[in-house]
Design an enzyme around this catalytic site. Structure first.
Site, PDB file in Angstrom:
ATOM      1  N   HIS A 115      23.363  42.223  43.570  1.00  0.00           N
ATOM      2  CA  HIS A 115      23.200  42.461  42.251  1.00  0.00           C
ATOM      3  C   HIS A 115      22.629  41.318  41.316  1.00  0.00           C
ATOM      4  O   HIS A 115      23.448  40.304  40.950  1.00  0.00           O
ATOM      5  CB  HIS A 115      24.514  42.672  41.571  1.00  0.00           C
ATOM      6  CG  HIS A 115      25.152  44.175  41.736  1.00  0.00           C
ATOM      7  ND1 HIS A 115      25.094  45.003  40.945  1.00  0.00           N
ATOM      8  CD2 HIS A 115      25.738  44.640  42.973  1.00  0.00           C
ATOM      9  CE1 HIS A 115      25.412  46.309  41.452  1.00  0.00           C
ATOM     10  NE2 HIS A 115      25.880  45.920  42.554  1.00  0.00           N
ATOM     11  N   CYS A 165      20.756  47.138  45.427  1.00  0.00           N
ATOM     12  CA  CYS A 165      22.096  47.621  45.923  1.00  0.00           C
ATOM     13  C   CYS A 165      22.005  49.137  45.937  1.00  0.00           C
ATOM     14  O   CYS A 165      21.169  49.814  46.717  1.00  0.00           O
ATOM     15  CB  CYS A 165      23.326  47.306  44.953  1.00  0.00           C
ATOM     16  SG  CYS A 165      24.746  47.032  45.747  1.00  0.00           S
ATOM     17  N   GLU A 179      21.387  40.967  38.731  1.00  0.00           N
ATOM     18  CA  GLU A 179      21.701  41.048  37.188  1.00  0.00           C
ATOM     19  C   GLU A 179      23.330  40.409  36.813  1.00  0.00           C
ATOM     20  O   GLU A 179      23.270  40.072  35.545  1.00  0.00           O
ATOM     21  CB  GLU A 179      21.544  42.384  36.594  1.00  0.00           C
ATOM     22  CG  GLU A 179      22.876  43.306  36.931  1.00  0.00           C
ATOM     23  CD  GLU A 179      22.975  43.925  38.287  1.00  0.00           C
ATOM     24  OE1 GLU A 179      22.255  43.343  39.081  1.00  0.00           O
ATOM     25  OE2 GLU A 179      23.726  44.726  38.280  1.00  0.00           O
TER      26      GLU A 179
END
Ligand code: GLN
Length: 191
Positions: free
Chosen positions: A173, A80, A175
């Site tokens: 993202h 990102c 994560e």
């Protein structure tokens, strides 16, 4: 596993990246100053606000340090805002970047109104395609892929993960889902 990874910890959800690396059995440390890059073989640059990250990297000396880290041939995974920082060309608006991967990115390229979206994408690997969960937050869009850049994943017709040599990027993202695919790819690459 002998290698150790680093997660840039100036802003954003860096510990969530660390948790993913831990689940893959990889050792990692938070990077807040240049000396902490010593001995690191893979660096994750998380999302956040790229303009703010540039200021924090300048004041901490990490802008220069990460440029020479990359110069030494060590691996980077920019997600990102992290992707914006390592891209060659940045638009909407144009801003300075490290230029470590030959792609063009448009900041907030999916429209400001789409603040956050969860979507299903496809990850392409030698073993075949697999579906992948992706979370987009004011995400940059990849608008150009240079000749030496390999598309790794797609979502709704856009390339959303790519690689050139030792630099991997994702516009989402990785994560923030339970899906370890992106981090596993990076850890395998570093090892
Ligand atoms: N829109 C942010 C920027 O341009 C990136 C958003 C993110 O990292 N989730 O810097």
């Amino acid at each position: 596993m002998a290698v150790e990874l680093g997660v840039l910890g100036l802003q954003g959800d860096y510990s969530a990246h660390g948790a993913m690396l831990e689940r893959l059995g990889a050792a990692w440390r938070v990077i807040k100053k240049p000396s902490q890059l010593d001995g690191i073989d893979g660096l994750v640059i998380p999302g956040g606000e790229s303009t703010t990250l540039i200021k924090l990297m300048d004041s901490s000396g990490l802008w220069e340090a990460i440029a020479s880290y990359a110069d030494s041939g060590r691996s980077i995974f920019g997600t990102c805002a992290g992707m914006i920082l390592v891209a060659k060309d940045v638009s909407n608006p144009a801003q300075r970047s490290l230029g470590l991967i030959d792609i063009g990115v448009e900041r907030n390229g999916y429209g400001r109104q789409i603040d956050s979206a969860e979507a299903g994408g496809v990850f392409r690997s030698a073993e075949g395609d697999c579906s992948m969960d992706m979370v987009f937050i004011r995400a940059p869009r990849i608008t150009r892929l240079g000749d030496g850049v390999e598309a790794l994943a797609e979502c709704r017709g856009d390339v959303v993960m790519a690689r050139q040599d030792k630099v991997v990027v994702a516009s989402f993202h990785p994560e923030l889902t339970d899906d370890l695919t992106a981090h596993r790819y990076f850890v395998d690459m570093v090892v």
